[in-house]
Scaffold this motif. Structure first.
Motif, PDB file in Angstrom:
ATOM      1  N   UNK A 420       0.760  -1.101  -0.183  1.00  0.00           N
ATOM      2  CA  UNK A 420       0.004   0.032   0.006  1.00  0.00           C
ATOM      3  C   UNK A 420       1.066   1.117  -0.133  1.00  0.00           C
ATOM      4  N   UNK A 421       0.692   2.255  -0.813  1.00  0.00           N
ATOM      5  CA  UNK A 421       1.493   3.465  -1.195  1.00  0.00           C
ATOM      6  C   UNK A 421       1.229   4.407   0.353  1.00  0.00           C
ATOM      7  N   UNK A 422       1.691   3.862   1.281  1.00  0.00           N
ATOM      8  CA  UNK A 422       1.664   4.594   2.672  1.00  0.00           C
ATOM      9  C   UNK A 422       2.979   4.092   3.519  1.00  0.00           C
ATOM     10  N   UNK A 423       3.674   5.202   4.121  1.00  0.00           N
ATOM     11  CA  UNK A 423       4.799   4.770   4.861  1.00  0.00           C
ATOM     12  C   UNK A 423       4.717   4.137   5.930  1.00  0.00           C
ATOM     13  N   UNK A 424       5.559   3.187   6.452  1.00  0.00           N
ATOM     14  CA  UNK A 424       5.640   2.546   7.574  1.00  0.00           C
ATOM     15  C   UNK A 424       5.549   3.422   8.999  1.00  0.00           C
ATOM     16  N   UNK A 425       6.163   4.897   8.604  1.00  0.00           N
ATOM     17  CA  UNK A 425       5.944   5.686  10.027  1.00  0.00           C
ATOM     18  C   UNK A 425       4.496   5.725  10.415  1.00  0.00           C
ATOM     19  N   UNK A 426       3.459   5.762   9.421  1.00  0.00           N
ATOM     20  CA  UNK A 426       2.086   5.855  10.009  1.00  0.00           C
ATOM     21  C   UNK A 426       1.923   4.825  11.122  1.00  0.00           C
ATOM     22  N   UNK A 427       2.430   3.751  11.096  1.00  0.00           N
ATOM     23  CA  UNK A 427       2.090   2.868  12.338  1.00  0.00           C
ATOM     24  C   UNK A 427       2.859   2.836  13.562  1.00  0.00           C
ATOM     25  N   UNK A 428       3.846   3.426  13.333  1.00  0.00           N
ATOM     26  CA  UNK A 428       4.832   3.620  14.670  1.00  0.00           C
ATOM     27  C   UNK A 428       4.335   4.106  15.699  1.00  0.00           C
ATOM     28  N   UNK A 429       3.426   5.160  15.852  1.00  0.00           N
ATOM     29  CA  UNK A 429       2.734   5.711  17.028  1.00  0.00           C
ATOM     30  C   UNK A 429       2.128   4.584  17.788  1.00  0.00           C
TER      31      UNK A 429
END
Length: 540
Positions: A420-429
């Motif tokens: 999915x064109x979405x960075x892994x950093x979105x899931x870090x929080x």
């Protein structure tokens, strides 16, 4: 075993030497290494297990998540049995040795099971089915191996830390300070080992091979056992059988307490020590009071169980969620999805420092409580943070599903394996928030159940804390299995569909958030009316 008075040990497994020359840091370092190695082996298996089940073993996402949760639950509940065996029969030293041998056996069998051909290695037949899908025998061999590891872990978990602490005499001023330092280095070793393991082994398993990914932990445990045995002549041993309370086993002591509670006189109530000069009756009275003390803990224990469900998600659904994202760093390197659990460990270490050095001093000035806030307030804060974690996870999943739809990854025009064109950093929080919640709830539960368990039953304290995680994992497994069955009914799409772009993990996270909100209300009600045991550290 050698006693504290210095008598030689008749046990052939234990050294014949005098206690004054034993123990201290020279012994503790051997034991710390054993625990670091065991955590390396355990996390080397558990952190990426769902990827193996949905990959080489060919299971669905729902079945794999339920299986991982069931195994984690067993691994968290079995230490109750391991502690009883050590206290009543083998003693800590021999339990550690036996568990290490069983650990190495289980890991070796896991390594062997991963060498069987997988569906990916065999290719697909014309009808789209794997021509050499894992057989029932192969799956059975794998699960037998996996549960051997859980059984072995159950002997390590309750014994190694206690055996390490045994190397310092709490009544000696210099050794007492060293003992406090030992616990600091112990926790540091666990956090460092877990973080490094997840980062390294998840990459090896995803990019090199599962045989090596399972084989390395096996070799580490073999080395740990060798080092532990090398330190045998330096260890300090207590008692004559490893048992506590004069050799009485944990289960025996609990049984006596319940018998005493049933025997008490309804007319006269409990009898105090020396009231009638009857020692046996007085002992029964005290044991009956211990049962009442355990009963007071049940509402707190029960209202913490949903936290155990949340705790089970990083190694299962969080990992599968991360696997769908764009995890590229630089031109070619791709972070393994399980490696994102490192952010959980980093968050825990950072939050412990902030809690101890910033929050406690500030809160102490406001509340006048030595620990800043009470133990139950600490647990409640962690539960509230877990609620925030689930809300954030649901929002991130909603955004991920929108990104998948906008990119055509849902309508069948693109492969469901495309990122999915979405960075892994979105899931870090959500990992960072759960790490903060752990610092409040996990440490708080350890302190509460140890501090508040009645004196004669202290050994049950940490086992009760572990049982929260175990039962929580079983609840998670049950919820996933039931929801998967219900949402698949009549041709529907499971919330845990193998193609997560068609599933609804956001609904599951929102359901857990709603249940956690109810749990928080119940916890607040029971904790508000809870009266701490006298002379407990939390009573002020």
């Amino acid at each position: 075993m050698a006693s504290e008075s210095g008598h030689d040990s008749p046990d052939p497994l234990l050294p014949r030497r005098r206690v004054p020359s034993s123990g201290g840091w020279k012994s503790a370092l051997f034991i710390i290494w054993v625990e670091v190695a065991e955590r390396f082996a355990y996390f080397g298996i558990s952190s990426n297990l769902i990827s193996y089940l949905t990959g080489p073993l060919g299971q669905t996402t729902a079945a794999a998540a339920a299986a991982v949760n069931a195994w984690s639950g067993a691994a968290s509940m079995l230490p109750l049995l391991g502690a009883a065996v050590a206290d009543s029969w083998l003693g800590r030293y021999r339990t550690i040795v036996a568990s290490s041998v069983l650990y190495i056996t289980g890991l070796g069998m896991l390594t062997l099971s991963s060498m069987f051909p997988s569906p990916q290695q065999c290719g697909n037949s014309a009808d789209g089915q794997g021509v050499c899908a894992p057989s029932s025998v192969q799956k059975a061999f794998f699960y037998v191996s996996l549960y051997l590891v859980a059984i072995a872990q159950s002997g390590h978990k309750p014994c190694v830390q206690a055996f390490g602490a045994d190397q310092f005499d709490a009544t000696d001023p210099s050794e007492s300070s060293s003992r406090a330092s030992f616990f600091n280095w112990w926790y540091f070793g666990l956090c460092a080992s877990g973080t490094v393991t997840v980062a390294i082994m998840s990459y090896v398993q995803d990019n090199v091979g599962w045989a090596i990914g399972f084989g390395v932990p096996s070799m580490v445990m073999l080395l740990a056992l060798a080092i532990f045995l090398l330190g045998t002549r330096t260890y300090r041993f207590y008692g004559s059988g490893g048992g506590v309370n004069g050799g009485a086993g944990t289960f025996s002591l609990v049984g006596k307490a319940f018998v005493a509670w049933r025997k008490r006189s309804p007319e006269s109530g409990l009898v105090e020590y020396g009231e009638h000069g009857d020692g046996e009756l007085a002992e029964d009275a005290v044991l009956a009071e211990e049962v009442k003390g355990l009963a007071r803990l049940f509402p707190i224990w029960a209202t913490c169980l949903l936290y155990g469900v949340v705790f089970a998600q990083p190694s299962t659904l969080f990992t599968k969620q991360a696997a769908t994202l764009d995890r590229r760093v630089g031109q070619s390197f791709q972070i393994p999805p399980a490696a994102l659990q490192c952010f959980l460990g980093v968050s825990i270490v950072a939050c412990i420092v902030l809690y101890d050095r910033v929050l406690v001093p500030m809160a102490r000035g406001v509340t006048g409580v030595a620990s800043g806030i009470t133990i139950l307030q600490r647990i409640g804060t962690g539960i509230a943070l877990s609620l925030v974690t689930l809300a954030v996870a649901a929002l991130v999943e909603m955004k991920r599903l929108r990104a998948a739809r906008d990119s055509g990854l849902v309508d069948g025009s693109a492969s469901n394996t495309a990122a999915v064109p979405m960075s892994l950093w979105w899931i870090v929080p959500q990992y960072v928030l759960l790490g903060a919640a752990d610092v409040f709830t996990m440490v708080g539960m350890q302190e509460f159940f140890y501090d508040q368990v009645p004196g004669a039953l202290k050994s049950l304290g940490l086992a009760l804390y572990l049982s929260v995680l175990g039962v929580g994992s079983f609840i998670s497994s049950f919820l996933i299995t039931v929801i998967d069955g219900v949402t698949r009914r009549d041709g529907g799409t499971s919330w845990f569909a193998d193609d997560l772009n068609r599933g609804h993990l956001d609904y599951f996270y929102l359901l857990l958030a709603a249940l956690t909100a109810l749990e928080l209300l119940a916890f607040s009600y029971f904790s508000a009316s809870y009266v701490y045991r006298r002379n407990a550290s939390s009573s002020n």
